[in-house]
Scaffold this motif. Structure first.
Motif, short mmCIF file in Angstrom:
data_model
loop_
_atom_site.label_atom_id
_atom_site.label_comp_id
_atom_site.label_asym_id
_atom_site.label_seq_id
_atom_site.Cartn_x
_atom_site.Cartn_y
_atom_site.Cartn_z
N GLU A 80 24.05 15.64 49.22
CA GLU A 80 24.91 16.76 48.83
C GLU A 80 24.97 17.79 49.95
OE1 GLU A 80 23.28 18.47 45.32
OE2 GLU A 80 21.48 19.22 46.31
N ILE A 130 31.81 30.31 47.52
CA ILE A 130 32.07 29.06 46.80
C ILE A 130 33.07 28.22 47.57
CG2 ILE A 130 32.95 28.04 44.67
CD1 ILE A 130 32.02 30.50 43.17
N ASP A 131 32.66 27.00 47.92
CA ASP A 131 33.54 26.04 48.58
C ASP A 131 33.52 24.72 47.81
OD1 ASP A 131 34.48 27.61 50.63
OD2 ASP A 131 32.92 27.01 52.06
N LYS A 132 34.66 24.09 47.74
CA LYS A 132 34.74 22.78 47.07
C LYS A 132 33.94 21.75 47.86
CE LYS A 132 38.95 22.56 44.30
NZ LYS A 132 40.27 21.89 44.17
N GLY A 133 33.31 20.84 47.11
CA GLY A 133 32.56 19.77 47.76
C GLY A 133 31.17 20.19 48.20
N TYR A 134 30.76 21.40 47.84
CA TYR A 134 29.44 21.91 48.22
C TYR A 134 28.63 22.30 46.98
CZ TYR A 134 30.87 22.35 53.12
OH TYR A 134 31.27 22.09 54.41
N ARG A 135 27.32 22.29 47.15
CA ARG A 135 26.46 22.94 46.16
C ARG A 135 26.28 24.37 46.65
NH1 ARG A 135 20.20 22.28 45.39
NH2 ARG A 135 19.92 23.86 43.78
N ASN A 136 26.86 25.31 45.93
CA ASN A 136 26.93 26.71 46.37
C ASN A 136 25.77 27.52 45.79
OD1 ASN A 136 29.72 26.58 47.67
ND2 ASN A 136 30.17 25.85 45.59
N GLN A 170 33.59 34.77 44.81
CA GLN A 170 34.38 33.55 44.62
C GLN A 170 34.97 33.04 45.93
OE1 GLN A 170 37.26 33.82 41.39
NE2 GLN A 170 36.58 31.80 40.75
N ASN A 194 25.87 25.00 50.66
CA ASN A 194 26.54 26.19 51.15
C ASN A 194 25.70 27.37 50.65
OD1 ASN A 194 28.39 28.13 52.07
ND2 ASN A 194 29.55 28.04 50.16
N ASN A 210 30.55 27.35 39.51
CA ASN A 210 30.17 26.52 40.66
C ASN A 210 29.22 27.25 41.61
OD1 ASN A 210 31.63 24.24 39.95
ND2 ASN A 210 33.51 25.01 40.88
#
Length: 299
Positions: free
Chosen positions: A39, A172-178, A168, A42, A239
């Motif tokens: 994974e 928060i970025d898509k495809g990441y564990r934030n 936000q 971020n 997220n």
């Protein structure tokens, strides 16, 4: 003869069956572990540069609060580096950054903060880089705090506004564990944005807790029945995971710590943040495992 042979073979077939089944279980465990390791992280660190770190106003003989912050940040950067080293080079695509809100007026502090925004991917990942991340982060954050303390101009920390307008987009970025790590004493106050809506507010101070009558053993009943808390923010931050470190309640109210945590727990839950922890200030050596477990061993 055929029946005898079949009976003789049954134990071997069963052994083979259960052996294969056990291998499948082990393989499933391996797949789960690989998925967790691969994974992308971020990590954002939000630093409260208010007078809580002032050596004059809030001295601490055991360990100064700014030194505790530095220890916490070191643990975060070490966990980040450990995560990177557990991945294959082609899998690496991870980020770590540091924020203030509002930004300090001191250009040196802002310059150092920009240097603390790092992105590691397959194009720049190297053994030297991975080994240097924690040391570089420790060196630069020490300079940052040193500059802030020398500047001696503590403008407060607008954490509520950060969640309202920036979390936000910036954390928060898509495809990441934030993951957002917040270093704060748990109180919120910024001169420029004090809002109150009935029993709700976007700030929290020892004076407000006392004013709201949350300094008796009936505080919990009063907190719920009169709907005290931070003003709700209409952002879905499901997220985002949040780790708050450094809660330091005033000593003149035995219920202060519980009240502070009640404010935070209610507010984070309202923003749909499912994985969060709110921890008191402690020596960095005692917090290291908590930080590592939160970042590297998500429940």
């Amino acid at each position: 003869m055929k029946t005898i042979l079949q009976k003789a073979l049954i134990p071997f077939v069963l052994i083979l069956f259960f052996s294969c089944k056990e291998d499948n279980k082990n393989e499933e465990k391996k797949i789960v572990i690989k998925s967790s390791v691969s994974e992308n992280l971020n990590i954002s660190i939000l630093v409260d540069l208010s007078d809580r770190i002032s050596l004059k106003k809030n001295p601490n003989p055991t360990m100064e609060f700014y030194q505790r912050d530095l220890g916490y940040i070191k643990s975060v950067s070490e966990a980040f580096a450990k995560h990177l080293k557990s991945k294959r080079i082609r899998q690496i695509d991870d980020k770590m950054q540091l924020f203030f809100n509002p930004e300090p007026e001191n250009p040196e502090i802002n310059s150092i903060a920009n240097e603390l925004k790092i992105k590691v991917d397959k194009n720049n990942a190297s053994k030297n880089l991975l080994n240097s991340i924690s040391g570089n982060y420790a060196l630069k954050t020490a300079k940052l705090y040193d500059s802030a303390i020398k500047d001696d101009n503590y403008i407060g920390s607008d954490i509520w506004n950060f969640f309202d307008n920036k979390a936000q987009d910036q954390c928060i970025d898509k495809g990441y564990r934030n993951i957002l790590v917040i270093l704060t004493d748990g109180y919120m106050f910024y001169e420029g944005t004090q809002i109150k809506n009935g029993t709700l507010s976007n700030y929290l101070t020892p004076q407000l807790i006392k004013q709201n009558g949350l300094n008796t053993n009936e505080w919990q009943k009063k907190f719920k029945s009169e709907n005290f808390g931070f003003i709700r923010i209409d952002n879905d931050l499901s997220n985002l995971e949040v780790l708050i470190l450094g809660i330091n309640p005033a000593k003149n109210n035995p219920y202060e710590e519980k009240v502070i945590k009640a404010y935070w727990n209610k507010w984070l839950t309202e923003m749909n943040i499912k994985h969060f922890q709110v921890k008191n200030t402690d020596l960095p050596s005692n917090m290291d495992k908590i930080i590592n477990d939160f970042i590297l061993e998500k429940e």
